[in-house]
Design a protein around this motif. Structure first.
Motif: not given
Length: 330
Positions: A189-200
């Motif tokens: 859940t944490i990774v999926t959520s974070a992937k939406k806003q992290i730098a490329v």
């Protein structure tokens, strides 16, 4: 009259020049200050080798130049000479015990040598000087993670997410810790959520972590896809290479597994699990290499709490391989 004026002007210039030379000469007679200042400028400009040379010269002039020891230690951390860094930073500690950078870099020097207790001590001391500083909080969390103090690591990761929500590393720390705590769904859940806003640039690292989580959830195909996505952008990402190697080994393709995993341990020689899996992969391909990797694993695992439980298994595997070798020679 004009000649006299010219001579007067020339004489004045000569006096000024001699005065300037005297100033420069005076500076040269005080190399302790000049060399440290020069080293600081080199370090600021990114010329680390030159900075280190300047600090070393300052120390040769005055062995108890604590500022030179401190600054040299910090530069040596950046250069990857961790043993040298620790030696000089410890020398500086009597005068820089309450200095954030001295403690932070000393923590980095110890952590790079897997001396996590010492690293934790200095990170915590640094944080007493700069409460909530993310530079020290992140490696402190990783240090707790490495010694299996997962509750402390997770607590710091949670704090980091509040203090620095835009820092791409914080979610990775939390996710990897939750994975160790057998809470893979929360980690995902944490990774999926974070992937939406992290730098490329950070996405390959998140894909690699996601692969590990999916593997733990028995979604092997999904894990393999995540590892491959990671390697598209970061072909030398050791964690993703190891993950694909493990996937190949579980699929009954040991030779393919070896290709991925040997590349991983070349990139990260202290990738303990990589040596263990390579020992397994080589058992029916090359017994000598299998023994070598198992022995590497045994050596590394003895200082790593995460893998101590496997030592007995590896000991038995080594014994079986040695017996097999003796019978083959007969």
């Amino acid at each position: 009259m004009k000649n006299i004026l010219k001579m007067s002007v020339l004489s004045g210039c000569l006096v000024a020049l001699l005065g300037l030379l005297a100033i420069v000469s005076g500076c040269a007679t005080n190399p302790k200050i000049t060399l440290v200042t020069q080293g600081n400028q080199y370090a600021k400009d990114g010329l680390l080798r030159e900075a280190a040379d300047s600090y070393k010269k300052a120390i040769s002039e005055k062995p108890n130049n604590f500022t030179a020891h401190r600054n040299l230690g910090m530069v040596l951390v950046k250069m990857g000479d961790y043993k040298g860094a620790v030696r000089h930073l410890e020398k500086a500690m009597p005068k820089f015990e309450k200095d954030f950078d001295a403690n932070y870099y000393l923590g980095e020097g110890y952590r790079a040598q897997d001396k996590y207790a010492e690293a934790i001590f200095h990170y915590k001391r640094a944080l007493k000087l700069k409460d909530g500083d993310t530079r020290a909080l992140k490696p402190l969390a990783w240090s707790y993670f490495k010694i299996r103090y997962y509750s402390e690591a997770l607590s710091i990761a949670r704090d980091l997410q509040k203090i620095a929500p835009d820092d791409d590393q914080t979610a990775i720390i939390a996710a990897r810790t939750l994975l160790k705590l057998k809470r893979p769904k929360e980690a995902l859940t944490i990774v999926t959520s974070a992937k939406k806003q992290i730098a490329v640039a950070s996405k390959p690292f998140y894909n690699s972590v996601e692969g590990d989580i999916l593997y733990d959830l028995n979604d092997y195909e999904g894990a393999a896809r995540a590892y491959r996505e990671a390697l598209k952008e970061q072909p030398l990402l050791a964690g993703a290479l190891l993950g694909l190697g493990r996937y190949s080994l579980d699929k009954g393709k040991p030779q393919q597994a070896v290709t991925y995993m040997e590349r991983a341990v070349r990139i990260r020689p202290r990738l303990t699990e990589g040596h263990y899996l390579l020992g397994k992969a080589y058992e029916n391909i090359d017994k000598d290499k299998s023994l070598r990797y198992y022995r590497n694993f045994r050596k590394q695992a003895s200082a790593d709490p995460e893998f101590i439980a496997r030592l007995n298994e590896v000991k038995q595997r080594i014994s079986a391989l040695q017996v097999g070798q003796k019978e083959f020679k007969r």
